[in-house]
Write a protein that holds these residues in place. Structure first.
Motif, short mmCIF file in Angstrom:
data_model
loop_
_atom_site.label_atom_id
_atom_site.label_comp_id
_atom_site.label_asym_id
_atom_site.label_seq_id
_atom_site.Cartn_x
_atom_site.Cartn_y
_atom_site.Cartn_z
N PRO A 150 -7.70 50.54 38.07
CA PRO A 150 -7.37 49.41 38.94
C PRO A 150 -6.95 48.20 38.10
O PRO A 150 -7.37 48.05 36.95
N CYS A 151 -6.12 47.35 38.67
CA CYS A 151 -5.73 46.10 38.01
C CYS A 151 -6.34 44.92 38.75
O CYS A 151 -7.09 45.11 39.72
N ASP A 152 -6.05 43.71 38.31
CA ASP A 152 -6.58 42.52 38.98
C ASP A 152 -6.26 42.54 40.47
O ASP A 152 -7.12 42.24 41.31
N THR A 153 -5.02 42.89 40.78
CA THR A 153 -4.57 42.87 42.18
C THR A 153 -5.37 43.86 43.02
O THR A 153 -5.66 43.60 44.19
N THR A 154 -5.73 45.00 42.43
CA THR A 154 -6.51 46.01 43.16
C THR A 154 -7.85 45.42 43.61
O THR A 154 -8.23 45.51 44.78
N TYR A 155 -8.56 44.80 42.67
CA TYR A 155 -9.87 44.23 43.00
C TYR A 155 -9.74 43.06 43.97
O TYR A 155 -10.54 42.91 44.90
N ASN A 156 -8.71 42.24 43.77
CA ASN A 156 -8.51 41.10 44.69
C ASN A 156 -8.20 41.58 46.10
O ASN A 156 -8.65 41.01 47.09
N THR A 157 -7.39 42.66 46.18
CA THR A 157 -7.07 43.24 47.49
C THR A 157 -8.33 43.79 48.16
O THR A 157 -8.55 43.60 49.36
N LEU A 158 -9.16 44.45 47.37
CA LEU A 158 -10.40 45.03 47.89
C LEU A 158 -11.35 43.92 48.38
O LEU A 158 -11.90 44.01 49.49
N LEU A 159 -11.50 42.87 47.59
CA LEU A 159 -12.39 41.77 47.97
C LEU A 159 -11.89 41.07 49.23
O LEU A 159 -12.66 40.82 50.17
N ASN A 160 -10.60 40.76 49.25
CA ASN A 160 -10.03 40.09 50.41
C ASN A 160 -10.16 40.95 51.67
O ASN A 160 -10.45 40.46 52.76
N GLY A 161 -9.94 42.26 51.49
CA GLY A 161 -10.06 43.18 52.62
C GLY A 161 -11.48 43.24 53.16
O GLY A 161 -11.69 43.31 54.38
N MET A 162 -12.46 43.22 52.27
CA MET A 162 -13.86 43.22 52.71
C MET A 162 -14.17 41.99 53.55
O MET A 162 -14.84 42.07 54.59
N PHE A 163 -13.69 40.84 53.09
CA PHE A 163 -13.92 39.61 53.86
C PHE A 163 -13.26 39.70 55.23
O PHE A 163 -13.85 39.32 56.24
N ARG A 164 -12.02 40.21 55.28
CA ARG A 164 -11.31 40.33 56.55
C ARG A 164 -12.04 41.26 57.51
O ARG A 164 -12.01 41.07 58.72
N ALA A 165 -12.68 42.29 56.94
CA ALA A 165 -13.38 43.26 57.79
C ALA A 165 -14.77 42.78 58.19
O ALA A 165 -15.48 43.47 58.93
N GLY A 166 -15.18 41.60 57.69
CA GLY A 166 -16.48 41.06 58.06
C GLY A 166 -17.61 41.45 57.13
O GLY A 166 -18.78 41.22 57.44
N TYR A 167 -17.27 42.04 55.96
CA TYR A 167 -18.30 42.49 55.02
C TYR A 167 -18.41 41.49 53.87
O TYR A 167 -18.16 41.82 52.70
N ALA A 168 -18.79 40.27 54.19
CA ALA A 168 -18.81 39.20 53.19
C ALA A 168 -19.78 39.50 52.06
O ALA A 168 -19.46 39.32 50.88
N MET A 169 -20.98 39.97 52.38
CA MET A 169 -21.97 40.20 51.33
C MET A 169 -21.62 41.43 50.50
O MET A 169 -21.95 41.49 49.32
N ASN A 170 -20.93 42.42 51.10
CA ASN A 170 -20.44 43.55 50.30
C ASN A 170 -19.44 43.07 49.27
O ASN A 170 -19.43 43.51 48.11
N ALA A 171 -18.56 42.14 49.70
CA ALA A 171 -17.59 41.56 48.77
C ALA A 171 -18.29 40.79 47.66
O ALA A 171 -17.90 40.87 46.49
N TYR A 172 -19.33 40.06 48.04
CA TYR A 172 -20.09 39.29 47.04
C TYR A 172 -20.73 40.23 46.01
O TYR A 172 -20.69 39.96 44.80
N ARG A 173 -21.30 41.34 46.48
CA ARG A 173 -21.92 42.30 45.56
C ARG A 173 -20.87 42.95 44.66
O ARG A 173 -21.11 43.19 43.47
#
Length: 447
Positions: A150-173
């Protein structure tokens, strides 16, 4: 043959550079014309040539245009590669077409083309945005199974997607895992975290991440501070939001009008019009180029102060500068005129708005309906409601309350039933007013 290939190598590269420049400039028709001339002169296009055109067509006209270029590419005997499919998958993602994106990814695998991180990133982004977070996670897991880094964009996409899906604490972890594992954490990652935590109401976590950012080599930027500022205002932490804006000013990060508009709007809502005016003047002194959002903010401020002449002068300045009044502009003006009792002037603004083709501006109409009812001109309010193409809960609530104020409870009851039949609703206070009015007038049937 090798010499022949070498002879065409440089001209093909020059062709590709020329096409890339034309495509970046939006001159797709000229780029296509140059390609036709090159082929007529015997200069063979390669995969880079077609990929350049395909990506530009996808951005300009959508996925179908990109697929048409791939068809021409195959007719010319040039086989698509990973870049080709990455552009098409990104095109499908931009249009919110997850099924098409998945089909293209599968087609890519069947063709024996090895995907890279830029094949997976837009696919994950599309699935998250389309409301399929589980499928997006599976795509990420597939990436890991295939050993694709994965590259920076991969992780940023994953984090942003988690927030959009309502999984804020999963993104934080996940963010904490990236830090512990020593994986890339850029300023974009920090901004994604701060913005996502703010949107999710996790203000404390957002401020903690902001403090951590201050201890890294990454410098917080306007995006960082604006996200925190918006969050503070949204969740009632006004002074913290104002302090954040002042930090932006102190560090010289305010490069556009957006942070100014955010703080001016917040000050207006708090009734602190003097401070709002101060920041308006500062924004203009800094030479910021005002857009329609900024003008609407200033117009709203002038209307709140009762300075309607200044508000209309700002409208003229906006239109003289080539910007059009929009639905928000008219809603602000109509509301300001109604609050000061200038009903006829508000009606003229609605007429002018309709002349510009904005007949569905329900907020502006609601302001006038509410004003007419408060001035007990309920018949005029009824006529206006009947002319409205769109109505909502507030339209009927204002009218029902207005009819009850003048003792026309049966008419209020009629409009209440019409409202419910249309699938709208009214505030509970309006229903209580109708029931109480009918009972007081001797009507027992309040069903």
């Amino acid at each position: 043959m090798a010499r022949g290939r070498g002879r065409w190598l440089l001209p093909t590269r020059l062709l590709n550079v020329c096409l890339a420049a034309l495509c970046r400039g939006g001159s797709l028709a000229v780029a296509e014309s140059v390609l036709v001339d090159a082929i007529r002169l015997g200069l063979p296009p390669d995969v880079v040539t077609y990929n350049t055109l395909l990506a530009a067509h996808c951005r300009a006209a959508g996925l179908e245009a990109g697929l048409a270029v791939m068809g021409r590419m195959r007719e010319a005997g040039v086989e698509p590669d990973a870049v080709t499919y990455n552009s098409l998958i990104a095109g499908a993602a931009r249009r919110g077409l997850p099924i098409h994106a998945l089909d293209l990814f599968d087609e890519m695998l069947r063709a024996g083309i090895v995907p890279d991180s830029w094949s997976y990133n837009p696919l994950m982004h599309c699935l998250f945005r389309s409301g399929h977070p589980e499928d997006a996670y599976r795509v990420f897991a597939d990436m890991a199974e295939k050993g694709i880094a994965p590259c920076d964009t991969t992780y940023n996409t994953l984090l942003n997607g988690m927030f959009r899906a309502g999984y804020a604490m999963n993104a934080y972890r996940m963010f904490r895992y990236l830090q512990r594992a020593g994986l890339p954490v850029s300023i974009v990652t920090y901004n994604t975290m701060i913005n996502g935590l703010c949107r999710s109401g996790k203000v404390g976590y957002a401020r903690m991440v902001l403090r951590e950012l201050g201890r890294t080599d990454h410098a917080p930027n306007a995006v960082t501070y604006t996200a925190v500022m918006k969050c503070c205002f949204r969740y009632g932490r006004f002074e913290q939001g104002l302090d954040t804006f002042l930090s932006l000013l102190d560090r010289g990060y305010v490069s556009d009008v957006y942070p100014y508009c955010t703080v001016i709007s917040a000050l207006v809502k708090k009734g602190r019009l003097g401070e709002a005016n101060t920041y308006c003047d500062l924004m203009i002194q800094n030479g910021s180029r005002l857009d329609s959002v900024c003008y609407n903010t200033l117009i709203h401020l002038r209307c709140q102060e009762g300075k309607l002449d200044d508000a209309f002068e700002l409208v003229s300045m906006m239109e003289d500068g080539g910007l059009e009044s929009d639905e928000y502009t008219f809603a602000i003006l109509v509301n300001g005129l109604c609050k000061l009792g200038h009903i006829e002037a508000a009606e003229k603004q609605l007429f002018y708005m309709e002349m510009k083709g904005m007949q569905s501006n329900v907020v502006a109409y609601n302001c006038l309906v509410d004003a007419l009812c408060k001035f007990q001109e309920v018949d005029a309010a009824i006529r206006l409601l009947q002319c409205m193409k769109l109505k909502d809960d507030f339209t009927y609530t204002s009218l029902v309350h207005g009819l009850c104020r003048v003792g026309r409870y049966h008419m209020a009851s009629k409009f209440l039933r019409i409202c419910l039949r249309e699938g709208n609703n009214v505030l509970a206070s309006a229903k209580r007013a109708v029931i109480a009015g009918l009972r007081s007038s001797g009507c027992d049937d309040t069903s």
